[in-house]
Structures are given as C-alpha cells and as structure tokens.
Design a protein around this motif. Sequence first.
Motif, PDB file in Angstrom:
ATOM      1  N   GLY A 293       0.803  -1.212   0.000  1.00 24.11           N
ATOM      2  CA  GLY A 293       0.000   0.000   0.000  1.00 24.11           C
ATOM      3  C   GLY A 293       0.839   1.266   0.000  1.00 24.11           C
ATOM      4  N   THR A 294       0.165   2.389  -0.248  1.00 30.69           N
ATOM      5  CA  THR A 294       0.799   3.701  -0.222  1.00 30.69           C
ATOM      6  C   THR A 294      -0.090   4.663   0.560  1.00 30.69           C
ATOM      7  OG1 THR A 294      -0.276   4.401  -2.284  1.00 30.69           O
ATOM      8  CG2 THR A 294       1.881   3.345  -2.470  1.00 30.69           C
ATOM      9  N   GLU A 295       0.500   5.750   1.019  1.00 25.33           N
ATOM     10  CA  GLU A 295      -0.257   6.757   1.764  1.00 25.33           C
ATOM     11  C   GLU A 295      -1.038   7.638   0.791  1.00 25.33           C
ATOM     12  OE1 GLU A 295       0.469  10.674   4.597  1.00 25.33           O
ATOM     13  OE2 GLU A 295       2.114   9.265   4.226  1.00 25.33           O
ATOM     14  N   PRO A 296      -2.359   7.691   0.911  1.00 30.36           N
ATOM     15  CA  PRO A 296      -3.141   8.571   0.023  1.00 30.36           C
ATOM     16  C   PRO A 296      -3.080  10.015   0.490  1.00 30.36           C
ATOM     17  CG  PRO A 296      -4.601   7.413   1.515  1.00 30.36           C
ATOM     18  CD  PRO A 296      -3.212   6.893   1.811  1.00 30.36           C
ATOM     19  N   VAL A 297      -3.270  10.924  -0.457  1.00 31.88           N
ATOM     20  CA  VAL A 297      -3.358  12.351  -0.145  1.00 31.88           C
ATOM     21  C   VAL A 297      -4.831  12.708   0.055  1.00 31.88           C
ATOM     22  CG1 VAL A 297      -2.868  14.676  -0.978  1.00 31.88           C
ATOM     23  CG2 VAL A 297      -1.300  12.796  -1.521  1.00 31.88           C
ATOM     24  N   HIS A 311      -8.088  -4.055  -5.577  1.00 39.68           N
ATOM     25  CA  HIS A 311      -8.964  -4.415  -4.459  1.00 39.68           C
ATOM     26  C   HIS A 311      -8.225  -5.392  -3.548  1.00 39.68           C
ATOM     27  CE1 HIS A 311     -12.367  -5.810  -2.132  1.00 39.68           C
ATOM     28  NE2 HIS A 311     -13.115  -4.847  -2.675  1.00 39.68           N
ATOM     29  N   PRO A 312      -8.102  -5.088  -2.250  1.00 41.27           N
ATOM     30  CA  PRO A 312      -7.256  -5.894  -1.357  1.00 41.27           C
ATOM     31  C   PRO A 312      -7.768  -7.303  -1.104  1.00 41.27           C
ATOM     32  CG  PRO A 312      -8.453  -4.217  -0.121  1.00 41.27           C
ATOM     33  CD  PRO A 312      -8.673  -3.918  -1.568  1.00 41.27           C
ATOM     34  N   LEU A 313      -9.055  -7.561  -1.352  1.00 41.77           N
ATOM     35  CA  LEU A 313      -9.605  -8.893  -1.073  1.00 41.77           C
ATOM     36  C   LEU A 313      -9.542  -9.820  -2.286  1.00 41.77           C
ATOM     37  CD1 LEU A 313     -12.702  -7.960   1.109  1.00 41.77           C
ATOM     38  CD2 LEU A 313     -10.366  -8.508   1.828  1.00 41.77           C
ATOM     39  N   LEU A 314      -9.035  -9.322  -3.411  1.00 41.00           N
ATOM     40  CA  LEU A 314      -8.864 -10.154  -4.596  1.00 41.00           C
ATOM     41  C   LEU A 314      -7.438 -10.683  -4.663  1.00 41.00           C
ATOM     42  CD1 LEU A 314     -10.793  -8.082  -7.294  1.00 41.00           C
ATOM     43  CD2 LEU A 314     -11.627  -9.995  -5.929  1.00 41.00           C
ATOM     44  N   ASP A 315      -7.243 -11.748  -5.422  1.00 43.44           N
ATOM     45  CA  ASP A 315      -5.922 -12.348  -5.580  1.00 43.44           C
ATOM     46  C   ASP A 315      -4.963 -11.326  -6.175  1.00 43.44           C
ATOM     47  OD1 ASP A 315      -3.683 -13.841  -6.075  1.00 43.44           O
ATOM     48  OD2 ASP A 315      -4.729 -15.484  -7.074  1.00 43.44           O
ATOM     49  N   ALA A 316      -3.882 -11.045  -5.443  1.00 48.12           N
ATOM     50  CA  ALA A 316      -2.944 -10.012  -5.881  1.00 48.12           C
ATOM     51  C   ALA A 316      -2.290 -10.359  -7.208  1.00 48.12           C
ATOM     52  CB  ALA A 316      -1.868  -9.803  -4.809  1.00 48.12           C
ATOM     53  N   LYS A 317      -2.196 -11.662  -7.536  1.00 51.09           N
ATOM     54  CA  LYS A 317      -1.550 -12.066  -8.779  1.00 51.09           C
ATOM     55  C   LYS A 317      -2.490 -11.922  -9.985  1.00 51.09           C
ATOM     56  CE  LYS A 317       1.471 -15.405  -6.459  1.00 51.09           C
ATOM     57  NZ  LYS A 317       1.866 -16.849  -6.367  1.00 51.09           N
ATOM     58  N   LYS A 318      -3.790 -11.843  -9.732  1.00 51.44           N
ATOM     59  CA  LYS A 318      -4.755 -11.803 -10.833  1.00 51.44           C
ATOM     60  C   LYS A 318      -5.482 -10.470 -10.955  1.00 51.44           C
ATOM     61  CE  LYS A 318      -5.704 -16.793 -10.504  1.00 51.44           C
ATOM     62  NZ  LYS A 318      -6.754 -17.816 -10.290  1.00 51.44           N
ATOM     63  N   VAL A 319      -5.526  -9.683  -9.876  1.00 59.12           N
ATOM     64  CA  VAL A 319      -6.315  -8.447  -9.903  1.00 59.12           C
ATOM     65  C   VAL A 319      -5.738  -7.480 -10.928  1.00 59.12           C
ATOM     66  CG1 VAL A 319      -4.950  -7.403  -8.052  1.00 59.12           C
ATOM     67  CG2 VAL A 319      -7.285  -6.604  -8.485  1.00 59.12           C
ATOM     68  N   PRO A 364      -3.860  -0.038  -1.362  1.00 63.29           N
ATOM     69  CA  PRO A 364      -3.042  -0.669  -2.414  1.00 63.29           C
ATOM     70  C   PRO A 364      -3.250   0.020  -3.760  1.00 63.29           C
ATOM     71  CG  PRO A 364      -4.908  -2.069  -1.856  1.00 63.29           C
ATOM     72  CD  PRO A 364      -4.933  -0.928  -0.889  1.00 63.29           C
ATOM     73  N   ALA A 365      -2.587   1.142  -3.940  1.00 62.72           N
ATOM     74  CA  ALA A 365      -2.700   1.933  -5.169  1.00 62.72           C
ATOM     75  C   ALA A 365      -1.372   2.622  -5.411  1.00 62.72           C
ATOM     76  CB  ALA A 365      -3.836   2.952  -5.068  1.00 62.72           C
ATOM     77  N   PHE A 366      -1.254   3.277  -6.567  1.00 63.35           N
ATOM     78  CA  PHE A 366      -0.012   3.944  -6.934  1.00 63.35           C
ATOM     79  C   PHE A 366       0.201   5.182  -6.063  1.00 63.35           C
ATOM     80  CE2 PHE A 366       2.772   6.472  -9.729  1.00 63.35           C
ATOM     81  CZ  PHE A 366       3.749   5.528  -9.975  1.00 63.35           C
ATOM     82  N   GLU A 367       1.483   5.510  -5.863  1.00 67.89           N
ATOM     83  CA  GLU A 367       1.859   6.655  -5.031  1.00 67.89           C
ATOM     84  C   GLU A 367       1.183   7.933  -5.528  1.00 67.89           C
ATOM     85  OE1 GLU A 367       3.805   7.962  -1.687  1.00 67.89           O
ATOM     86  OE2 GLU A 367       4.173   5.981  -2.532  1.00 67.89           O
ATOM     87  N   GLY A 368       0.684   8.744  -4.581  1.00 66.15           N
ATOM     88  CA  GLY A 368       0.080  10.019  -4.945  1.00 66.15           C
ATOM     89  C   GLY A 368      -1.414   9.964  -5.202  1.00 66.15           C
TER      90      GLY A 368
END
Length: 821
Positions: A293-297, A311-319, A364-368
């Motif tokens: 994860g990253t810190e949201p603004v 989405h954190p509850l989905l398989d990280a390899k497939k999401v 769990p998203a891109f920085e910023g």
Amino acid sequence: MNKKVLHTLEFEKIQEKLTDYASSLPGKELCRKLEPMTHIDDIRLAQRETTDALTRTFHNGSLSFSGVRDIRGSVKRLQIGGILSMSELLNLSSLLTAAARVKSYGRSSAADGSGDDVFTDSLTEAFSLLEPLTPLNQEIMRCIVSEEEMSDEASPGLKRVRRAMRLAGDKIHSQLNSLLNTNRSYLQDAIITVRDGRYCLPVKAEYKGQVPGMIHDQSASGSTYFVEPMAVIRLNNELRELEGEERKEIEAVLASLSAMAAEQTVYLESNYELLGRLDFIFARAALSAHYQGTEPVFNENGYIHIKDARHPLLDAKKVVPITVTLGRDFDLLIVTGPNTGGKTVSLKTVGLFTIMGQCGLHIPAFEGSELAVFEEVFADIGDEQSIEQSLSTFSAHMTNIVSILEKADQRSLVLFDELCAGTDPTEGAALAISILTFLHNMQVRTMATTHYSELKVFALSADGVENASCEFNVETLRPTYRLLIGIPGKSNAFAIAGKLGLPEFIVEDARKRIGSEDAAFEDLLSDLEKSRLELERERLELESYKAEAAMLRDKLAGKQTRLDENREKILARANEEARRILSDAKTTADETIRNINRLASQSGAGKELEKERKKLRDHLNKVNNDMAVKAQKPKKDYRPEDFKIGDSVRVLSMNLNGTVSTRPNAKGDLYVQMGILRSQVNIRDLELLNEDTISTPAGSFGGAGNGKKNRSSGKKGGAENSGWTSGGGYGTMTKSFSISPEINLIGKTTDEAIPELDKYLDDAYLAHLPQVRVIHGRGTGALKKAVHQFLRNCRHVASYRLGEFGEGGTGVTIVEFTQDK
C-alpha cells in the motif's frame, strides 16, 4: 459513519487481517474498534503514523510487542492499597520489559551509524513517553523466580527462615532413616511419606503398637497405618512453625514490591496504553507492507483520484489495477458494461479505499492517489458477490435508496450497483435518471453501475456527469477488467450470444427488433470503441518513437562530448611533446654554442668546429624525422566510386581516422571530416575502414594504429568497455552505454577505494551518465567520510547527497555530474 456500509463493503475482512498483525491485547482491541475518522487532521496524523512505522520497519526490521500483559486490574488494586500476587507482579515485569525493548527500538530506528539522532517523526513522542521503570522491574525479577516460587534472596528474613527449614528437614530425614533401619520388619515399605504436611512411616496394621507415635492416616485396605514417630514430632512442629514464618516473609516481600509499584501506577497505565497504541500503528504498517500500500493524499474538496487501484480482497496475482477519478470535473460517474466485467468491483474499490483511508490505513494503489474526506458513505450493493444478504427485489432496493436519499449531503459518497434494476426497464431507467439528477443537483459524489442505455445518453448530455465502462474483449468473451473513464460501455449481448453458438438468424432477428435509435446508439458506441483503440495504439507508437528519438539524441550528445574531450587530450599531449622537443633542442643548441665559442678561441680547431656543426645538423635531422608522420600506402588501389558519403576512412599521411563528407572530384580529391578538422584529401592517401566510429590518432600517442576497435572486458562496480587499449592509449572515442550506474566499495580500505572511485567517476562522466550511486555502507563511517572528502574536490561532480529511503539510505551516496552546456 453507519455500520451497514462497513459490512456491505467487507471492511470487516480488512479489520480481521489487521487484528492478526497485532500481538498484544490492547493492540488487538484497538484494531477491532477501528472506525473511519471524519476530521482531516486526525486522518492525516493517522496516515503519517502508518507511514513512519512502515519506514522504521524497512530500516530496522519488525518490532515485537510480545509480553504486553493486561495489568488494568492489578493497577486498580494497587490504587486502593492492595497487595499483588507473584503472578501479577510478573505481569508488571513483563510489561516493563516490553516497554524497555520498544523504547530501545525507537531510539535505534531514529539514529544513523554514528549514534546521533538525525530525524524525528510522528512516533518519536510515543517512544519517548515510555517509562521502563528499570529499578522496579529489576527488583521484581530479583525477588520472584516464577508464579509459584520466590527467590531465597528476596529478603534476609526469608533467606534465614529457609535455611532453618532445610536444617529441620535434614534432621527429620536423619531420624526417620534411623527408624527405618531399626524397624524394617514393622513397616509396609521402607519409605518416608508425608501426611497433612508431616513426615510419617508406613507401619503394618498388626505392628502399629510397636512404633510409638501419632497416627495420621490409614490406607484404603486398612493394612497400613501412617505413623508420625515420637522422635520427629517436635521436629515436625518446628518445621510447621518455620513454614508459617516463610509465608509471612513472602507476604512482606510482596507488600514491599506492591508498595513500590503503587508509586508508579501512572506510568504503568501510560505504558500499557502507549504499547497498545504503538502495536496498533505497527500492525497498520504491516498490513500496508502486505498489500504493498501507499499513503493517500486527502482533501476536503470531494476530489477522488485513485491510480492503479487493486482491491485488497482479490488475488494479488490476478487483480487488474483500475484508475478512478471523481469529484473535480464531474461529481456523478455512471459505469456500464457487461456482467462479470468488474463494475461491482470498481464500485466496492472506491468505497473500501475511502473507508480504509479514513481509518488511517494505506491503500493498495499507486503513489500520490487522492481521496476525499466524507462524513458518510452509503452503498446499495446487492449482488451475489456481496457478503450481505442479497437485496434482489425492487422493493428491498428502493427501501434502501429512500433511506440514502434522506441522509445524503455534500459530505457524502453514494454508491449504487444496478440502480433501479428488477422492474420495467423503461420505468426503471426514468426513475434512475431522476434519482441521479437529484443527487447531482445536491452535489453529492455518486458512482452508479447500470445496463440502461438511457443512463449512458444522460451522462453524455448532462454537465458534471461522466460515462465509464469496463472493457470487454468480444473475441475471447472475457472481460479485461480495465475501467475506462469517459467512454460508455456496450452490453455486447448480441456478440456474446453469437460467440456462444446462438444461431445467426435468431441474432439478426433480435437486432431488427431493437429500435432504430437504440441501434444507432450502439453503433456509435462501437465506433467510439474502435476510435479509442486506434488512438491508444497510435499513442503507444508515438511514445516508442519519442523514446527512440531521446535515446539517439543522448547518444549523439555523448559522442560530441567524447570528441571534444579527446580533442583536448590530443592538444594537451601535442603541446607537452612540443615543449619537450623545444627544451631538448634548446639544451643541444646551448651546448653547441658553448663548444663553438670555446673552440673559436683556440687556434687550429677547424676540424673540431666542423665536427660540432655536423653533430648539430644530425640532431636536428633526427628531431625532424621523429616529428614527421610517415605516410603509409593503402593496402589496395581504390576507385572514386568506392567512396561514399559517410564511409569511415583512414588518412594515411596524417594517421587519422575520419568520415567522408563529399564525393571525389575528377582528380580523386574529396573532403574528410576528422573530429573538428575538415581537410581535402586524395583517394590515394585513403584507406576504407569497416567501422563507423572515429578514432583518435593512434600512432602518435601510443595507441593502436591499425584502425581496429580495442575492447576491454567490463568489471562489475567500475567502468565497463571503456575503450582504453592494453597499451594505455585511447583507441576509440566510443564509450559503452552499459556502464554500471553504481560502484560497490564495501569491504575496501580507503586507500583501495578512492583510486577505484576516481577511475569509475571518470568513466561514468565520459559515458554521459547524469548521476551514479556510490555504495560505501554505514560501518564506522570512515569510508563514507573519505568518499565525501574526495567528491568535494572532484571537478566533474556538481553535487552529492546521502541516499533517501528506497535508495539505500545513509549506506550510499548519490553523485550528480556537471551538465555540459
């Protein structure tokens, strides 16, 4: 915030995962009580704490909160003057030990290799407020061995009593052993037993009168009596008295320790709360590391911009990551597309990220990525993917929607899944448009999924409303799960049915039955999709061309830089050689003049004068021969048509390599570009080369003169394929683009590291690298100091700094070179 939405968006599963990462009772309690905050300052502080805990974890490893026991009941007893048991005092000791360990971690994670504090963060105060109460903790550990045993050294009185007890016990055993030996025939077994805390002998029933003493017990069969012999009754009485004294001494020690602890109840309560809070914060950091994860603004303007959300509850390899924007140019987003295309997941992702962010959790998203602060989040999601009981009927959905409309305002986020489905499509679409218009007029941030084409048209025609679609590959009949903002989606029902085998005549009949306006609209969507794919393909090609152009530009700039540098080296060496020749000539001339003057003063010295003149002429001829460039002949005879513009050639008379810049004229003359020199040369003085790089003059300065490339194998950590020949000359002006962007000096002494660093920086500068990384490690700091001292005096270095988080920290130095103007 209402509890129902937390259940609908499955926040409970996130909470369970968070609780698993906490290791103490108060930490787990805080995890279970976690709720979204609505004040932006509180949210930003919680996010900062999570980020700082994650940073400390990356730098110094994980932090253990084991040993944090629940001491709240014990503290209350202390506050009213009660005395704690040994187990309760051990719980206090365990808590204080954990406090000392956590406080030490806080100090070490805020210091560099030299031990000096270099930064503070949002957790510094919490670490500093911990009070390990070392004297109290040490006293408890000195006095208490376990929950049922106190140390003999706890007090002088206890030590004296236990010594007396051991002596009394030894006397009793001595007396009983003597009786065992003398009355062996009267005894059932030759052993010593204990009854009611007193030592006895097992006497046969028929001999109970032969062993004088007190009977304490009888076996179940009646064949054995347990008799305390008269000889040990007094000693047993003494032992019982000593046991009473021991209990008093133990109680005195417990009272003393409790009194010491009672003076520190404020610190004990504070430690318990601080350790629970820190455990809670570091659990959030561990969850962030698990989900990457990253810190949201955060903002209070209702603006959401989530980049590459998973989405954190989905398989990280497939999401498949999605990017969602809402609240700036439009406050209503209508998502369309086929079933199982990811619409509901997109909806839940936005809602869940909002709740997680307002709870102080990373997303769990891109920085910023940006999130807005909402007072309430409402959701009407009732499909089979929800953990909530499915609201499948229209009336049930409408009841929920009515409740939402009554409570929603500008500080709310509303999520609708298949709005107004389950009724007549025409009436349902009209009702959905009216509901969304009401929310839009109220400036409520709203996101809705639908299959209604009317809502797609509504989004196209209304200001502040935007379409979005979940991409679907008709060829493979599989969704891509990509969310496309600004493009309405097709249901693709006809295409899917045809691919699945529905007869073509049925599909065509169905096409004829839809209205002309609906058909035109679907065709428009198809055209938009085709245009989007074409534009995306062209964009990717353009980016590829731009990257290639930038690479070629950098390559050309690097070549020009190397040409300029080699020109300076050539001129410097030529000037040095000229100075040497002039100095040598001056020395020879001065010596010859002195000899001539000396011989001229002597009579009959003509032969000697002529000898000196000849010596001077011979020396001058030798100098001229050394400075002259010996012309070579080409290996073959060339014709004018053999030379084309751009061909690499060697000018034999000048021993230089260059590039043909004009075609030969009738006489065979052409112009050759040799670095900064452009000269007219005849083809008889040229030889074609099979390389496209321009070499410096090799014969004059110790380089290879055959025009071939000289390659040296690159070494890890230093310059690679630098182009220097084994003879020490610079064979070509090309520099490998594969030079390493970093050098590792760990394990080397200062005397070994600095020369290697000097050579590497020269090669990296010639390779036109904008910056490099010097790895020197932390250690004692001597190597880092030496590296920085050297960099301060290096003319090619524009600036340098210690690495930041993610670059290696204080173990590396980032060096930036001066840029050519």
